[in-house]
Design a protein around this motif. Structure first.
Motif, mmCIF file in Angstrom:
data_model
loop_
_atom_site.group_PDB
_atom_site.id
_atom_site.type_symbol
_atom_site.label_atom_id
_atom_site.label_comp_id
_atom_site.label_asym_id
_atom_site.label_seq_id
_atom_site.Cartn_x
_atom_site.Cartn_y
_atom_site.Cartn_z
ATOM 1 N N ILE A 89 27.266 31.395 62.810
ATOM 2 C CA ILE A 89 27.009 31.899 61.579
ATOM 3 C C ILE A 89 28.185 32.526 61.200
ATOM 4 C CG2 ILE A 89 25.708 33.400 59.934
ATOM 5 C CD1 ILE A 89 23.367 33.019 61.867
ATOM 6 N N ARG A 90 28.892 32.187 60.059
ATOM 7 C CA ARG A 90 30.014 32.801 59.453
ATOM 8 C C ARG A 90 29.805 33.643 58.235
ATOM 9 N NH1 ARG A 90 34.817 29.328 56.950
ATOM 10 N NH2 ARG A 90 33.938 30.058 54.869
ATOM 11 N N LEU A 91 30.451 34.960 58.422
ATOM 12 C CA LEU A 91 30.208 35.814 57.192
ATOM 13 C C LEU A 91 31.534 36.020 56.656
ATOM 14 C CD1 LEU A 91 27.897 38.717 58.905
ATOM 15 C CD2 LEU A 91 27.314 36.636 57.525
ATOM 16 N N SER A 92 31.600 36.223 55.370
ATOM 17 C CA SER A 92 32.975 36.647 54.585
ATOM 18 C C SER A 92 32.412 37.895 54.148
ATOM 19 C CB SER A 92 33.244 35.673 53.582
ATOM 20 O OG SER A 92 34.197 36.466 52.555
ATOM 21 N N VAL A 93 32.577 39.037 54.913
ATOM 22 C CA VAL A 93 32.049 40.576 54.359
ATOM 23 C C VAL A 93 32.852 40.837 53.404
ATOM 24 C CG1 VAL A 93 31.559 42.774 55.192
ATOM 25 C CG2 VAL A 93 31.677 40.683 56.888
ATOM 26 N N GLY A 94 32.069 40.945 52.136
ATOM 27 C CA GLY A 94 32.903 41.441 50.865
ATOM 28 C C GLY A 94 33.159 42.848 50.808
#
Ligand code: P1T
Length: 381
Positions: free
Chosen positions: A358-363
């Motif tokens: 699972i890939r997260l682009s943390v905002g």
């Protein structure tokens, strides 16, 4: 000039007729010429556009380079770099990279007689064995998408220079705020500006920056001949986005750290990938060549089933499930079916990219809300 000042001012002058502080959108396809061969430096908007010129100067300055070029997408920028090669030439590329870059090389350029080897660059010396007289381009992505591997740009540049091969670094994940590949010996730096540079998920665009006048001239020729140029309005939006890059990246890095540390401490989490963790296998390379760690985080679950991974991804309420990264809003991506679906499953798995990653682009939202969202999603498994 320091970075924040350059982001706001480099290449940007008040517009001479009215004094407008913000670069106008020159929404024109052509320019009046005073006579045959007599013009103000602008003839036709595929070739040059004043809004684009300002943006190209700005991105060049941010990468400490002399020449910048902007393209209709990150992929159009990749395409232009590979078009520097000719039939029979070879590429050595890193083995973890954006699926679209893998796809254009294997599905478009291999068919045109430009072959590539995808190799592990963790130990830079490893690439020497793959270099032949036909090798004309070394392609590095660091940090890599999606596994957040790190490649030592300075060490790869020593090898590329020894063999006189162009080294291009995809700097999309780091941005020029955190890493400047040209300073580390790269010949070309490439960006998907769609991501952190634009920062608001409203523009698709790419960029190339180099210090070589010869390479720049060849790339500008390709840009004009092939025509994958961005619109003036998109250039305006990009200039606007870049003005806050430095403050956004600080917050992305801060939130990325909080998210990664939370994941590491959670009993339902398996592997956590974030380049700022001292336990990251190449954290020392981040310390050597980067000025911060960013907001890209990836993880697997301890109970590593696809069913559970899907449940978590579909339970988020603040994180949006979707492709892309680098916007102010947090995104969650399933690389195996989205961004990296173009890479055959066996190849993905051989590179360590499992179907459950699972890939997260943390905002840049409030970290407490992001952590609560994750906590809630994990309750469902
Ligand atoms: O989407 P585009 O602007 O054409 O850029 C392609 C690209 C190139 N390089 C890297 C490292 C990238 O991550 C991308 C695009 N990536 C996604 C859309 C994604 O979600 O990973």
């Amino acid at each position: 000039m320091k970075f924040g000042t350059k982001a706001i001012h480099a290449g940007i002058e008040p517009e001479p007729i009215t004094g407008a502080v913000m670069t106008p959108i020159f929404q024109t396809s052509t320019y009046a010429q005073e006579g045959i061969g007599k013009h103000k430096g602008y003839e036709y908007a595929r070739t040059q556009n004043p809004t684009r010129t300002v943006l190209e100067k700005n991105i060049a300055a941010l990468e400490n380079g002399q020449f910048g070029l902007c393209f209709a997408s990150g992929m159009a920028a990749v395409d232009a770099v590979i078009k520097l090669l000719k039939q029979g030439d070879e590429i050595i590329a890193c083995n973890d990279l954006y699926g679209g870059t893998y796809r254009i090389i294997t599905k478009i350029f291999e068919g045109l007689g430009i072959n590539a080897k995808f190799v592990d660059m963790e130990n830079p010396a490893n690439i020497e064995q793959y270099i032949t007289p036909k090798t004309k381009l070394i392609w590095v992505e660091t940090p890599t998408n999606p596994l957040l591997n790190l490649i030592d740009i300075e060490e790869i540049a020593k090898i590329s220079k020894k063999h006189q091969i162009n080294l291009c670094v995809d700097n999309t994940f780091a941005t020029p705020y955190l890493q400047n590949p040209l300073d580390l010996g790269a010949d070309i730096v490439m960006h998907s500006m769609t991501k952190y540079l634009g920062g608001h998920s409203d523009v698709v665009m790419g960029a190339l920056v180099t210090n070589s006048a010869e390479t720049h001239a060849k790339l500008a020729f390709i840009q004009n001949s092939c025509g994958a140029v961005p619109s003036p309005h998109d250039c305006f939006l990009m200039l606007r986005g870049i003005k806050t890059l430095h403050i956004r990246m600080d917050r992305h890095s801060e939130n990325g750290k909080k998210m990664a540390e939370y994941l590491v401490g959670h009993h339902k989490i398996g592997k956590v990938y974030w380049i700022g963790l001292p336990t990251h296998k190449n954290h020392h390379i981040a310390l050597k060549q980067m000025r911060g760690f960013g907001g890209m985080v990836a993880f697997t679950l301890k109970n590593d089933s696809l069913e559970n991974a899907i449940k978590v991804m579909e339970s988020f309420e603040v994180f949006t499930l979707g492709e892309s990264l680098g916007g102010v809003e947090s995104l969650c991506t399933h690389p195996a079916t989205m961004t990296h679906a173009a890479i055959p499953k066996e190849d993905r798995e051989a590179r360590g990219l499992s179907d459950t990653l699972i890939r997260l682009s943390v905002g840049i939202e409030d970290a407490d809300d992001l952590i609560a969202d994750l906590e809630n999603a994990l309750k469902n498994i």
